[in-house]
Design a protein around this motif. Structure first.
Motif, PDB file in Angstrom:
ATOM      1  N   LEU A  11       0.829  -1.397   0.069  1.00  0.00           N
ATOM      2  CA  LEU A  11       0.302  -0.307  -0.410  1.00  0.00           C
ATOM      3  C   LEU A  11       0.812   1.119  -0.182  1.00  0.00           C
ATOM      4  CD1 LEU A  11      -2.794  -1.291   2.766  1.00  0.00           C
ATOM      5  CD2 LEU A  11      -2.827  -1.005   0.374  1.00  0.00           C
ATOM      6  N   SER A  44      -2.716   0.833  -4.069  1.00  0.00           N
ATOM      7  CA  SER A  44      -2.023  -0.427  -3.789  1.00  0.00           C
ATOM      8  C   SER A  44      -1.326  -1.253  -4.938  1.00  0.00           C
ATOM      9  CB  SER A  44      -3.354  -1.029  -3.081  1.00  0.00           C
ATOM     10  OG  SER A  44      -3.851  -1.851  -4.177  1.00  0.00           O
ATOM     11  N   GLU A  88      -6.156  -1.161   1.195  1.00  0.00           N
ATOM     12  CA  GLU A  88      -6.584   0.128   0.819  1.00  0.00           C
ATOM     13  C   GLU A  88      -7.608   1.140   1.466  1.00  0.00           C
ATOM     14  OE1 GLU A  88      -6.129   1.122  -3.368  1.00  0.00           O
ATOM     15  OE2 GLU A  88      -6.306  -1.104  -3.342  1.00  0.00           O
TER      16      GLU A  88
END
Length: 134
Positions: A11, A44, A88
């Motif tokens: 992430l 991500s 995320e």
């Protein structure tokens, strides 16, 4: 620009500074008025996170993601990567709460999930609280 990039992370949060208001068309999402200020985009990359971030750094490129439409108008001030954790969507919400930010555009960066947005707008800049640590 501050960069804290760990190649093992999945992430990332890209901090963007927009110096003046802009009317920007964001692909199929539509046209929106972006207010001057600080934005944080959460994304991500399951592999090659550095390559993804290097692409985000470029202002001129083929538009593929929502962030690509906003990027030409902003300067990147900070990039931080994170382990996968809860994903995320969860990271975007955690950052929004930490900074007391808002989701300015519904579905921005979140067209493949059910959360409100992966773009956070900070009304008062970035000086509220420290961002969650990787």
């Amino acid at each position: 620009m501050i960069e804290r990039i760990d190649e093992e992370h999945v992430l990332y949060a890209v901090h963007l500074q927009l110096e003046q208001d802009h009317l920007i068309t964001v692909g199929k999402l539509g046209t929106y008025q972006f207010k001057k200020g600080t934005y944080i985009y959460v994304g991500s990359a399951k592999r090659a996170i550095r390559a993804r971030l290097n692409r985000h750094k470029k202002k001129e490129k083929v538009t593929r993601w929502h962030i690509d439409y906003l990027r030409p108008f902003c300067e990147i001030t900070k990039i931080i990567t994170y382990e996968l954790g809860d994903g995320e969507c969860s990271l975007a919400e955690k950052i929004r709460k930490t900074y007391n930010g808002t989701f300015p555009i519904q579905r921005f960066g979140a067209s493949d999930c059910k959360c409100p947005s992966h773009l956070i707008y900070l009304c008062d800049g970035e000086n509220k609280k420290e961002q969650p640590q990787p």
